[in-house]
Scaffold this motif. Structure first.
Motif, PDB file in Angstrom:
ATOM      1  N   GLU A   9      15.666  43.611 189.673  1.00 51.51           N
ATOM      2  CA  GLU A   9      15.247  42.976 190.863  1.00 51.51           C
ATOM      3  C   GLU A   9      13.781  42.597 190.334  1.00 51.51           C
ATOM      4  N   ASP A  10      13.399  41.235 190.297  1.00 47.64           N
ATOM      5  CA  ASP A  10      11.874  40.772 189.599  1.00 47.64           C
ATOM      6  C   ASP A  10      10.975  40.839 191.151  1.00 47.64           C
ATOM      7  N   ASP A  11      11.576  40.662 192.306  1.00 54.71           N
ATOM      8  CA  ASP A  11      10.624  40.614 193.413  1.00 54.71           C
ATOM      9  C   ASP A  11      10.004  42.002 193.632  1.00 54.71           C
ATOM     10  N   ASN A  33      13.542  42.557 184.616  1.00 58.33           N
ATOM     11  CA  ASN A  33      14.034  41.450 183.991  1.00 58.33           C
ATOM     12  C   ASN A  33      15.128  42.077 183.287  1.00 58.33           C
ATOM     13  N   ASP A  52      20.088  41.215 190.595  1.00 53.19           N
ATOM     14  CA  ASP A  52      19.727  40.195 190.972  1.00 53.19           C
ATOM     15  C   ASP A  52      20.363  38.865 190.292  1.00 53.19           C
ATOM     16  N   VAL A  53      20.318  37.572 190.664  1.00 55.27           N
ATOM     17  CA  VAL A  53      20.967  36.542 189.922  1.00 55.27           C
ATOM     18  C   VAL A  53      19.894  35.803 188.908  1.00 55.27           C
ATOM     19  N   MET A  54      18.635  35.472 189.813  1.00 56.36           N
ATOM     20  CA  MET A  54      17.338  34.593 189.213  1.00 56.36           C
ATOM     21  C   MET A  54      16.432  35.788 188.774  1.00 56.36           C
ATOM     22  N   LEU A  55      16.764  35.967 187.444  1.00 55.86           N
ATOM     23  CA  LEU A  55      15.826  37.081 186.641  1.00 55.86           C
ATOM     24  C   LEU A  55      14.998  36.390 185.401  1.00 55.86           C
ATOM     25  N   ASP A  59      19.036  36.011 182.701  1.00 58.62           N
ATOM     26  CA  ASP A  59      19.383  35.922 184.295  1.00 58.62           C
ATOM     27  C   ASP A  59      20.575  37.073 184.607  1.00 58.62           C
ATOM     28  N   SER A  80      21.686  38.394 195.759  1.00 58.26           N
ATOM     29  CA  SER A  80      20.961  37.031 195.592  1.00 58.26           C
ATOM     30  C   SER A  80      20.727  35.980 196.892  1.00 58.26           C
ATOM     31  N   LYS A  82      20.883  33.020 196.193  1.00 59.88           N
ATOM     32  CA  LYS A  82      21.903  31.878 195.684  1.00 59.88           C
ATOM     33  C   LYS A  82      23.027  31.737 196.706  1.00 59.88           C
ATOM     34  N   ASP A  87      28.192  29.816 193.311  1.00 56.04           N
ATOM     35  CA  ASP A  87      27.585  30.770 192.819  1.00 56.04           C
ATOM     36  C   ASP A  87      28.179  32.218 192.965  1.00 56.04           C
TER      37      ASP A  87
END
Length: 226
Positions: A9-11, A33, A52-55, A59, A80, A82, A87
């Motif tokens: 997770e990038d958050d 990442n 997570d999806v958006m990495l 990704d 995610s 998304k 998705d």
């Protein structure tokens, strides 16, 4: 022994809160990442992956595909923001076991983790016994279908689905029974994923007229084979 989770997770804020809660029950290896996470996956053994999806760099979808190339059994849960149906279906087709939408509750996440960990522990080793279906030889342990000199590799779930059909050959299998047996839940999105797997099996068997997977409207499916 505590189970080991790969969490990507990038958050930073969300990652800290989630990992802090999960670490009460599991050993958690967090990465921000996909590239670093995959390097860790290649070097360590994990009992479950949370992606997570958006990495950045790689990704979540790419990471899941890379993980599945190395390990077809480790449970994967997507987390995610998304929310598009496409998705979710893409994630499940890549071999994920579930797809949770952000914001999610820690209680729900832990419940999902426990379900998939328990399921993976209960799976007894498949006996190395091949069986014949039409002109094909099926090896469930190695996820392989052989016809003559050609071998077709199945995914773990495709293999489990075919095994379930063969065990119930020429009998109707209800959709909910298939979904519960393979995914542990009767869910719309899991159903869409199942339909994709059935479609692939039909394509594999299309040149053998003795094998067909019949659709029984509003009920389920039936494998008709000698």
């Amino acid at each position: 022994m505590r189970k080991k989770l790969l969490y990507v997770e990038d958050d930073n804020t969300l990652a800290f809160l989630t990992a802090d809660n999960l670490e009460q029950y599991y050993d958690v290896a967090h990465f921000a990442n996909g590239k670093d996470a995959f390097e860790a996956f290649k070097q360590q053994d994990f009992d479950l992956c949370i992606l997570d999806v958006m990495l950045p760099e790689m990704d979540g979808f790419e990471l899941a595909a890379a993980i599945r190339e190395r390990n077809v059994e480790v449970p994967i849960i997507f987390l995610s923001a998304k929310t598009l149906k496409e998705d979710r279906i893409k994630g499940l087709k890549l071999g994920a076991d579930d797809y949770l939408i952000k914001p999610y509750s820690i209680e729900e996440l832990i419940l999902k983790i426990e379900i998939f960990l328990q399921r993976s522990q209960k799976q007894a080793p498949v006996k190395n016994m091949t069986c014949t279906i039409g002109s094909f030889t099926f090896d469930p342990q190695n996820y392989a279908l052989t016809k003559g000199s050609e071998t077709i590799m199945l995914t773990e779930r495709e293999s489990a689905l075919l095994k379930l059909f063969i065990d119930n050959k020429n009998a109707i299998l209800k959709r909910e029974k298939i979904l519960t047996a393979l995914w542990g839940t009767d869910d719309y999105f899991m159903g869409r994923s199942m339909d994709v797997f059935i479609s692939r099996l039909r394509k594999i068997f299309k040149d053998d007229e003795t094998i067909r997977i019949e659709n029984i409207p509003r009920i389920g499916f039936k494998l008709v084979a000698p």
